[in-house]
Design a protein around this motif. Sequence first.
Motif, PDB file in Angstrom:
ATOM      1  N   PHE A  37     -14.431  31.134 107.245  1.00 24.96           N
ATOM      2  CA  PHE A  37     -15.275  30.083 107.794  1.00 24.96           C
ATOM      3  C   PHE A  37     -14.626  29.554 109.058  1.00 24.96           C
ATOM      4  CE2 PHE A  37     -18.175  29.552 104.237  1.00 24.96           C
ATOM      5  CZ  PHE A  37     -17.478  30.184 103.223  1.00 24.96           C
ATOM      6  N   GLU A  46     -18.841  26.398 109.285  1.00 27.14           N
ATOM      7  CA  GLU A  46     -19.866  27.423 109.180  1.00 27.14           C
ATOM      8  C   GLU A  46     -19.304  28.723 108.634  1.00 27.14           C
ATOM      9  OE1 GLU A  46     -21.654  28.969 112.759  1.00 27.14           O
ATOM     10  OE2 GLU A  46     -19.797  28.770 113.916  1.00 27.14           O
ATOM     11  N   PHE A  47     -20.151  29.457 107.968  1.00 26.36           N
ATOM     12  CA  PHE A  47     -19.814  30.739 107.375  1.00 26.36           C
ATOM     13  C   PHE A  47     -19.614  31.780 108.469  1.00 26.36           C
ATOM     14  CE2 PHE A  47     -19.883  34.257 104.536  1.00 26.36           C
ATOM     15  CZ  PHE A  47     -20.752  35.208 105.057  1.00 26.36           C
ATOM     16  N   SER A  99     -13.179  32.528  96.200  1.00 21.91           N
ATOM     17  CA  SER A  99     -14.282  32.187  95.314  1.00 21.91           C
ATOM     18  C   SER A  99     -14.461  33.282  94.275  1.00 21.91           C
ATOM     19  CB  SER A  99     -15.564  32.042  96.133  1.00 21.91           C
ATOM     20  OG  SER A  99     -16.678  31.760  95.310  1.00 21.91           O
ATOM     21  N   TYR A 103     -20.443  33.984  98.290  1.00 16.50           N
ATOM     22  CA  TYR A 103     -21.315  32.928  98.750  1.00 16.50           C
ATOM     23  C   TYR A 103     -21.196  32.741 100.258  1.00 16.50           C
ATOM     24  CZ  TYR A 103     -21.103  31.668  93.789  1.00 16.50           C
ATOM     25  OH  TYR A 103     -21.146  31.678  92.431  1.00 16.50           O
ATOM     26  N   ARG A 104     -22.215  32.127 100.840  1.00 21.42           N
ATOM     27  CA  ARG A 104     -22.164  31.730 102.244  1.00 21.42           C
ATOM     28  C   ARG A 104     -21.945  30.234 102.381  1.00 21.42           C
ATOM     29  NH1 ARG A 104     -25.481  35.251 106.318  1.00 21.42           N
ATOM     30  NH2 ARG A 104     -25.088  37.316 105.459  1.00 21.42           N
ATOM     31  N   ASN A 105     -22.157  29.514 101.316  1.00 16.27           N
ATOM     32  CA  ASN A 105     -21.996  28.069 101.326  1.00 16.27           C
ATOM     33  C   ASN A 105     -20.527  27.719 101.138  1.00 16.27           C
ATOM     34  OD1 ASN A 105     -22.018  25.347 100.926  1.00 16.27           O
ATOM     35  ND2 ASN A 105     -23.452  25.382  99.213  1.00 16.27           N
ATOM     36  N   PRO A 106     -19.913  27.033 102.086  1.00 12.30           N
ATOM     37  CA  PRO A 106     -18.495  26.698 101.924  1.00 12.30           C
ATOM     38  C   PRO A 106     -18.221  25.847 100.696  1.00 12.30           C
ATOM     39  CG  PRO A 106     -19.448  25.546 103.809  1.00 12.30           C
ATOM     40  CD  PRO A 106     -20.448  26.547 103.369  1.00 12.30           C
ATOM     41  N   GLY A 107     -19.212  25.090 100.257  1.00 13.50           N
ATOM     42  CA  GLY A 107     -19.041  24.263  99.074  1.00 13.50           C
ATOM     43  C   GLY A 107     -18.838  25.056  97.795  1.00 13.50           C
ATOM     44  N   ALA A 108     -19.151  26.344  97.844  1.00 16.14           N
ATOM     45  CA  ALA A 108     -19.003  27.188  96.666  1.00 16.14           C
ATOM     46  C   ALA A 108     -17.621  27.815  96.556  1.00 16.14           C
ATOM     47  CB  ALA A 108     -20.056  28.290  96.689  1.00 16.14           C
ATOM     48  N   TYR A 109     -16.787  27.588  97.548  1.00 14.92           N
ATOM     49  CA  TYR A 109     -15.436  28.138  97.552  1.00 14.92           C
ATOM     50  C   TYR A 109     -14.460  27.086  97.035  1.00 14.92           C
ATOM     51  CZ  TYR A 109     -16.979  32.293  99.954  1.00 14.92           C
ATOM     52  OH  TYR A 109     -17.603  33.477 100.266  1.00 14.92           O
TER      53      TYR A 109
END
Length: 122
Positions: A37, A46-47, A99, A103-109
């Motif tokens: 990111f 951002e991803f 992760s 995922y592309r969402n940083p919140g999922a890492y």
Amino acid sequence: QLLLLESGVGLLQPGASLRLSCAPSGRTINSYVIGWFRQAPGKVREFVATINRSGSTTSYASSMKGRFTISRDNAKNTVYLQMNNLKPEDTAVYYCAGSANMYRNPGAYTYWGQGTQVTVSS
């Protein structure tokens, strides 16, 4: 707990290339999906790209596909981000993260490195 460390800080001119590395401290990286990111000043994180555990599957943000390449060498316990034809808009702090899935969402890492600064300027 997975502690990640990025390396490859650089001050580069437009058009240059740089390879960032991401390595864990004290654990093996092959148990994790790893994502890259970036965050520019005043912007959201951002991803950039992500890679599965074996390295057989990758995914990229559309704006970076073709210039950036994510790869991993599990024998060396390292994930890489090769960046070519760098542009001033690529200037940001780059982070690697771990992760369970791609995922592309940083919140999922769950696990994050401290980040490394990449500056592209003429």
